[in-house]
Design a protein around this motif. Structure first.
Motif, PDB file in Angstrom:
ATOM      1  N   GLY A 183       0.869  -1.168   0.000  1.00 41.78           N
ATOM      2  CA  GLY A 183       0.000   0.000   0.000  1.00 41.78           C
ATOM      3  C   GLY A 183       0.903   1.214   0.000  1.00 41.78           C
ATOM      4  N   GLY A 184       1.186   1.724   1.210  1.00 42.94           N
ATOM      5  CA  GLY A 184       2.120   2.833   1.330  1.00 42.94           C
ATOM      6  C   GLY A 184       3.570   2.398   1.304  1.00 42.94           C
ATOM      7  N   GLY A 185       3.822   1.109   1.534  1.00 38.34           N
ATOM      8  CA  GLY A 185       5.177   0.580   1.404  1.00 38.34           C
ATOM      9  C   GLY A 185       5.891   0.257   2.699  1.00 38.34           C
ATOM     10  N   GLY A 186       5.258   0.448   3.857  1.00 33.91           N
ATOM     11  CA  GLY A 186       5.933   0.163   5.116  1.00 33.91           C
ATOM     12  C   GLY A 186       6.275  -1.298   5.292  1.00 33.91           C
ATOM     13  N   LEU A 187       5.329  -2.170   4.978  1.00 33.62           N
ATOM     14  CA  LEU A 187       5.538  -3.607   5.126  1.00 33.62           C
ATOM     15  C   LEU A 187       6.585  -4.114   4.144  1.00 33.62           C
ATOM     16  CD1 LEU A 187       4.733  -6.339   6.359  1.00 33.62           C
ATOM     17  CD2 LEU A 187       2.870  -6.444   4.678  1.00 33.62           C
ATOM     18  N   SER A 188       6.472  -3.721   2.885  1.00 33.16           N
ATOM     19  CA  SER A 188       7.420  -4.202   1.876  1.00 33.16           C
ATOM     20  C   SER A 188       8.822  -3.660   2.127  1.00 33.16           C
ATOM     21  CB  SER A 188       6.935  -3.815   0.473  1.00 33.16           C
ATOM     22  OG  SER A 188       6.606  -2.450   0.405  1.00 33.16           O
ATOM     23  N   ALA A 189       8.936  -2.401   2.558  1.00 32.10           N
ATOM     24  CA  ALA A 189      10.248  -1.840   2.862  1.00 32.10           C
ATOM     25  C   ALA A 189      10.884  -2.543   4.047  1.00 32.10           C
ATOM     26  CB  ALA A 189      10.130  -0.338   3.137  1.00 32.10           C
ATOM     27  N   GLY A 190      10.094  -2.815   5.075  1.00 31.37           N
ATOM     28  CA  GLY A 190      10.626  -3.461   6.273  1.00 31.37           C
ATOM     29  C   GLY A 190      11.062  -4.889   6.029  1.00 31.37           C
ATOM     30  N   THR A 191      10.219  -5.679   5.372  1.00 33.35           N
ATOM     31  CA  THR A 191      10.542  -7.090   5.159  1.00 33.35           C
ATOM     32  C   THR A 191      11.747  -7.252   4.238  1.00 33.35           C
ATOM     33  OG1 THR A 191       8.854  -7.154   3.401  1.00 33.35           O
ATOM     34  CG2 THR A 191       8.212  -7.939   5.580  1.00 33.35           C
ATOM     35  N   THR A 192      11.797  -6.467   3.173  1.00 26.90           N
ATOM     36  CA  THR A 192      12.926  -6.604   2.240  1.00 26.90           C
ATOM     37  C   THR A 192      14.225  -6.080   2.843  1.00 26.90           C
ATOM     38  OG1 THR A 192      12.375  -4.485   1.184  1.00 26.90           O
ATOM     39  CG2 THR A 192      11.450  -6.471   0.208  1.00 26.90           C
ATOM     40  N   SER A 193      14.139  -5.022   3.623  1.00 27.75           N
ATOM     41  CA  SER A 193      15.353  -4.459   4.221  1.00 27.75           C
ATOM     42  C   SER A 193      16.037  -5.480   5.124  1.00 27.75           C
ATOM     43  CB  SER A 193      15.019  -3.195   5.018  1.00 27.75           C
ATOM     44  OG  SER A 193      14.604  -2.151   4.168  1.00 27.75           O
ATOM     45  N   TYR A 194      15.254  -6.216   5.885  1.00 28.13           N
ATOM     46  CA  TYR A 194      15.851  -7.213   6.789  1.00 28.13           C
ATOM     47  C   TYR A 194      16.439  -8.373   5.987  1.00 28.13           C
ATOM     48  CZ  TYR A 194      16.539 -10.559  10.539  1.00 28.13           C
ATOM     49  OH  TYR A 194      17.108 -11.445  11.414  1.00 28.13           O
ATOM     50  N   MET A 195      15.688  -8.882   5.041  1.00 26.02           N
ATOM     51  CA  MET A 195      16.167 -10.045   4.285  1.00 26.02           C
ATOM     52  C   MET A 195      17.399  -9.699   3.454  1.00 26.02           C
ATOM     53  SD  MET A 195      14.258 -12.474   5.274  1.00 26.02           S
ATOM     54  CE  MET A 195      13.763 -13.874   4.302  1.00 26.02           C
ATOM     55  N   ARG A 196      17.448  -8.505   2.928  1.00 24.95           N
ATOM     56  CA  ARG A 196      18.628  -8.083   2.172  1.00 24.95           C
ATOM     57  C   ARG A 196      19.817  -7.849   3.095  1.00 24.95           C
ATOM     58  NH1 ARG A 196      18.129  -5.769  -2.928  1.00 24.95           N
ATOM     59  NH2 ARG A 196      19.235  -3.867  -2.364  1.00 24.95           N
ATOM     60  N   ALA A 197      19.536  -7.363   4.318  1.00 25.66           N
ATOM     61  CA  ALA A 197      20.618  -7.108   5.265  1.00 25.66           C
ATOM     62  C   ALA A 197      21.294  -8.400   5.715  1.00 25.66           C
ATOM     63  CB  ALA A 197      20.083  -6.345   6.479  1.00 25.66           C
ATOM     64  N   ILE A 198      20.521  -9.484   5.826  1.00 26.56           N
ATOM     65  CA  ILE A 198      21.108 -10.768   6.235  1.00 26.56           C
ATOM     66  C   ILE A 198      21.540 -11.585   5.021  1.00 26.56           C
ATOM     67  CG2 ILE A 198      19.785 -10.837   8.383  1.00 26.56           C
ATOM     68  CD1 ILE A 198      17.991 -12.968   7.062  1.00 26.56           C
ATOM     69  N   LYS A 199      21.385 -10.964   3.822  1.00 24.59           N
ATOM     70  CA  LYS A 199      21.786 -11.592   2.556  1.00 24.59           C
ATOM     71  C   LYS A 199      21.055 -12.918   2.323  1.00 24.59           C
ATOM     72  CE  LYS A 199      26.357  -9.432   2.235  1.00 24.59           C
ATOM     73  NZ  LYS A 199      26.042  -8.364   3.195  1.00 24.59           N
ATOM     74  N   ALA A 200      19.775 -12.927   2.638  1.00 25.34           N
ATOM     75  CA  ALA A 200      18.948 -14.112   2.394  1.00 25.34           C
ATOM     76  C   ALA A 200      18.710 -14.280   0.893  1.00 25.34           C
ATOM     77  CB  ALA A 200      17.613 -13.975   3.119  1.00 25.34           C
ATOM     78  N   ASP A 201      18.775 -15.499   0.434  1.00 26.96           N
ATOM     79  CA  ASP A 201      18.566 -15.793  -0.983  1.00 26.96           C
ATOM     80  C   ASP A 201      17.066 -15.972  -1.237  1.00 26.96           C
ATOM     81  OD1 ASP A 201      19.016 -16.319  -3.618  1.00 26.96           O
ATOM     82  OD2 ASP A 201      19.591 -18.414  -3.323  1.00 26.96           O
ATOM     83  N   THR A 202      16.330 -14.903  -1.068  1.00 24.60           N
ATOM     84  CA  THR A 202      14.873 -14.920  -1.203  1.00 24.60           C
ATOM     85  C   THR A 202      14.454 -13.970  -2.306  1.00 24.60           C
ATOM     86  OG1 THR A 202      14.520 -15.459   1.134  1.00 24.60           O
ATOM     87  CG2 THR A 202      12.676 -14.434  -0.038  1.00 24.60           C
TER      88      THR A 202
END
Length: 415
Positions: A183-202
């Motif tokens: 919607g506004g992007g809070g959920l997508s920004a939060g979930t992707t930021s964490y997964m990218r920070a831990i270098k998850a292959d998702t």
């Protein structure tokens, strides 16, 4: 380990003061249907029935840590963010003022008041959200309060990232694919930021309603764009412009990973999930499940997590949802029918109906100066191909008709 990862894990731990982690449930029905290992992250099972409590609580906790003297928080919201803020205000013992449009359903007002109790005051101002927002921001400036944004705030984004912290712990590994509503992007920004920070292959897929595709517009222009028109049906994701902080975290997203879900199809998904799984979802909460059909060939054999963002559904909307679902599936159609003004004409038409066809709407206006009368006709059936048979019979029988099912302007006036 990055600072964001450490903060996300600390925020997740702090949330345990409010509620246990939401379940991550494997769904056998969806897994069999799509030949994949599909899991649902049930954010509809938080105390306020949506993930919004995560961002509101985390942001308020961090503001109070920086400024313990801050005792007044303000927001503008007609839905889940208001309830999350109210819950957090009561927990921290601070004052909250929530601005809502006058048109907000009483059920949402009552729930927000129940979560906040004496700590929260609700002000109904304006017919539209923008008017409520303007009033809230002016009030906030006058009072020296803290305006807690629903999504465009780094602290809120951090709060929403706690979903992925829990998913990693519950699944024990990174999923192959995550489907996140936007919607506004809070959920997508939060979930992707964490997964990218831990270098998850998702691999991520982002799904937004067709009538409020703010992320698609931003990706196309490489910057947030304000949509000229927004369909408000999927109210939890009907945002005209994605947040700046949110898009800053999503500027790597390609257009191929953003999916658009038609509003009528979302209704069909809501009805299907309710009937088969007994899960009550709001329109935005059904987005991630609805999108599975668009990527069925891409997820076969993979582990997929769908973030089910919320279940705050007003059952007074159920007839509308059912209606739109039937129209999407081709099981309900509306016609303007020309009926000859002669004895037996109506009987002749009714004899054309098949055993599974049912008349759901019939309005007839007879005018003596004409040879034909006009009927507004609504028909339901059990298989969409039944309409092909009926329409052939009507044509051969000399009954003129116009299918108005997809005429949005006309049906909104007549139905």
């Amino acid at each position: 380990m990055s600072t964001f990862v450490e903060n996300a894990r600390a925020a997740t731990l702090a949330l345990r003061d409010l509620f246990p982690e939401t379940p991550l449930q494997r769904n056998d029905y969806l897994s069999q249907r799509y030949e994949a290992d599909i899991w649902l992250k049930r954010e509809d099972l938080t105390p306020v029935r949506s993930y919004k409590i995560r961002g509101a609580f985390t942001a308020m906790r961090m503001v109070l840590a920086r400024d313990p003297a801050q005792s007044h928080f303000v927001c503008a919201s007609a839905g889940n963010h208001a309830q999350g803020l109210a819950f957090a205000c009561k927990h921290f013992g601070v004052k909250g003022t929530i601005f809502m449009p006058v048109t907000t359903p009483q059920q949402k007002i009552d729930k927000t008041r129940a979560f906040g109790g004496e700590n929260v005051q609700i002000r109904l101002i304006g017919d539209y959200f923008d008017q409520s927002l303007s009033a809230a921001q002016k009030f906030c400036a006058d009072q020296g309060a803290y305006f807690l944004a629903p999504y465009d705030d780094p602290d809120v984004i951090l709060g929403q990232s706690t979903i992925t912290v829990e998913i990693m712990e519950q699944l024990g590994r990174a999923p192959d694919v995550m489907i996140v509503p936007v919607g506004g992007g809070g959920l997508s920004a939060g979930t992707t930021s964490y997964m990218r920070a831990i270098k998850a292959d998702t691999s991520f897929r982002f799904v937004e309603p067709t009538g409020a595709a703010s992320l698609s517009a931003a990706v196309a222009e490489h910057a947030p764009v304000t949509l000229n028109k927004v369909d408000g049906f999927v109210d939890g994701a009907a945002v005209a412009r994605i947040g700046k902080h949110n898009f800053d975290a999503l500027d790597w997203v390609s257009s191929g990973s953003v999916l658009r879900a038609p509003e009528d199809r979302i209704c069909a998904t809501m009805i299907e999930v309710l009937n088969i799984e007994g899960i009550v979802l709001e329109p935005a909460g059904a987005l991630s499940i609805d999108a599975l059909q668009d990527i069925a060939d891409q997820i076969r054999g993979k582990t997929v997590v769908c973030v089910v963002s919320g279940g705050n559904f007003d059952f007074e909307r159920l007839p509308e949802v059912k209606e739109r679902a039937q129209r999407y599936r081709g099981l309900k159609r509306y016609f303007i029918l020309r009926l000859p003004q002669r004895p037996g004409a109506l009987r002749d038409f009714l004899m054309m109906l098949g055993p599974d066809d049912d008349v759901s709407r019939f309005e007839y206006l007879k005018k003596n100066a004409r040879n034909f009368g006009t009927i507004l006709l609504g028909l339901e059936t059990t298989k969409r191909e039944n309409f092909d048979i009926l329409l052939k019979r009507m044509t051969e029988g000399g009954f003129g008709y116009q299918d108005i099912t997809e005429n949005e302007m006309l049906t909104s006036f007549l139905l």
